[in-house]
Design an enzyme around this catalytic site. Sequence first.
Site, PDB file in Angstrom:
ATOM      1  N   ASP A  52      -2.897 -17.924   1.409  1.00  0.00           N
ATOM      2  CA  ASP A  52      -4.089 -18.541   0.815  1.00  0.00           C
ATOM      3  C   ASP A  52      -4.598 -19.679   1.698  1.00  0.00           C
ATOM      4  OD1 ASP A  52      -1.678 -19.714   0.163  1.00  0.00           O
ATOM      5  OD2 ASP A  52      -2.306 -20.441  -1.800  1.00  0.00           O
ATOM      6  N   LYS A  86       3.533 -15.244   1.634  1.00  0.00           N
ATOM      7  CA  LYS A  86       3.525 -16.092   0.450  1.00  0.00           C
ATOM      8  C   LYS A  86       4.979 -16.305   0.029  1.00  0.00           C
ATOM      9  CE  LYS A  86       0.478 -16.893  -2.316  1.00  0.00           C
ATOM     10  NZ  LYS A  86      -0.148 -18.208  -2.655  1.00  0.00           N
ATOM     11  N   ASP A 133     -10.708  -8.922   7.920  1.00  0.00           N
ATOM     12  CA  ASP A 133     -12.134  -8.800   7.610  1.00  0.00           C
ATOM     13  C   ASP A 133     -12.799 -10.164   7.562  1.00  0.00           C
ATOM     14  OD1 ASP A 133     -11.992  -6.080   7.515  1.00  0.00           O
ATOM     15  OD2 ASP A 133     -12.889  -5.876   5.523  1.00  0.00           O
ATOM     16  N   ASP A 162      -5.183  -7.003   5.805  1.00  0.00           N
ATOM     17  CA  ASP A 162      -6.409  -6.286   5.444  1.00  0.00           C
ATOM     18  C   ASP A 162      -7.512  -7.303   5.139  1.00  0.00           C
ATOM     19  OD1 ASP A 162      -8.180  -4.366   4.629  1.00  0.00           O
ATOM     20  OD2 ASP A 162      -7.007  -3.660   2.918  1.00  0.00           O
ATOM     21  N   TYR A 207       0.824  -1.215   0.000  1.00  0.00           N
ATOM     22  CA  TYR A 207       0.000   0.000   0.000  1.00  0.00           C
ATOM     23  C   TYR A 207       0.862   1.271   0.000  1.00  0.00           C
ATOM     24  CZ  TYR A 207      -4.029  -2.969   1.061  1.00  0.00           C
ATOM     25  OH  TYR A 207      -5.020  -3.927   1.021  1.00  0.00           O
TER      26      TYR A 207
END
Length: 368
Positions: free
Chosen positions: A228, A195, A256, A252, A144
Amino acid sequence: MSNPEKNILMLPGDGIGPEVMGQLRRIIDWLGQHRNFNAKITMGLAGGAAIDAHGTPITDATMDDAMRADVVLLGAVGGPKWDNLPFAQKPERGLLRLRKDLGLFANIRPAYVFDALVDASSLKPNLVQGLDIIILRELTGGVYFGEPRGIETLANGDKRGFNTQVYTTPEIDRIARVGFELAGKRRKLVHSVEKANVMESGVLWREIVSKIHAKDFPTIELQHMYADNCAMQLVRRPKQFDVIVTDNLFGDILSDCAAMLTGSLGMLPSASLGAADAKGHRRAMYEPVHGSAPDIAGQNIANPLATILSFTMALRYSFNLDGLADQVENAIKAVLARGLRTADIYSAGTSKISTSAMGDAILGELGK
Ligand code: NAD
């Protein structure tokens, strides 16, 4: 025992912010009167409220108060009244400035299921009953913020959008330490999520987390997991986790996802912490995950529990007052067990109550 004054800045903000913070204020005042909680409260404006009063989403004077405070307690900012302002003047800029200037790099998002609300989850009750996990998200680095970034036009007229996922050793080091420290106060298990199979930043992340673990936190169990797989495991068997530490982008999304395991937005607290100073004290801001809910603002029907639970995080993480945090959380549990609900968590067979009646009920339980 010494009982130093706690310097608290309250920024109720916009929409339902003042209503839910009003109930929290009653609880803090009660703790002051009955539990010797020695707080000096400063009130301030943030977001649209500050724009209306001062033409800016947060003034330098309020920022000075925030820098001096032991903790900042924020309600929520934003609303349709300010939606058409230029990006740089929007209410949310006040929030971003607070996060940036306070250096809040560690975002703690608990996903906790109250027994009484087990049916509010989208998962089967046996999967979430007793769930109590934390997603720790790195908040100020990664893709970001990474450079270079942009959208460019190629020679053939096609366009190319690009961002850079980047983490340095100190950035990984400090977030990993917060993760191990949190786990040390809980079930002593950290899952570090990246990852590393396809990203170099993930390889470095794994290497640094492993090093810090071996050197400074050998009594905490560390497991590495690909992001994942973590997303899958969160909805498959969420109770296998204690603390998940991960980067800005994965955090992020995963936070959620974990939030929805618990049911309602009105129940979700968060904490954002900065670097520790020489005395081990961290700058900190506590706020509910939800926004200003303009659709229900001013009606005395918002759920104040996310805001009150954000404060119990402050009691634990900033003030080391776990006993007081337990008392407030037990009062909330008792109120929910009695079937008292604000509209957002209401279900057939329970009693629908207002924002202020929820405050009354918690104070009633605390006083028992
Ligand atoms: P929201 O979280 O404000 O509301 C989403 C839905 O959940 C609404 O239907 C609302 O009524 C409900 N809800 C939220 N909190 C609740 C509570 N405590 N009790 C009962 N119901 C609750 O998200 P939104 O509608 O996307 O955004 C509204 C405004 O809030 C926007 O201006 C947005 O930019 C801002 N916002 C601010 C923050 C923040 O201050 N941290 C976070 C998210 C959104």
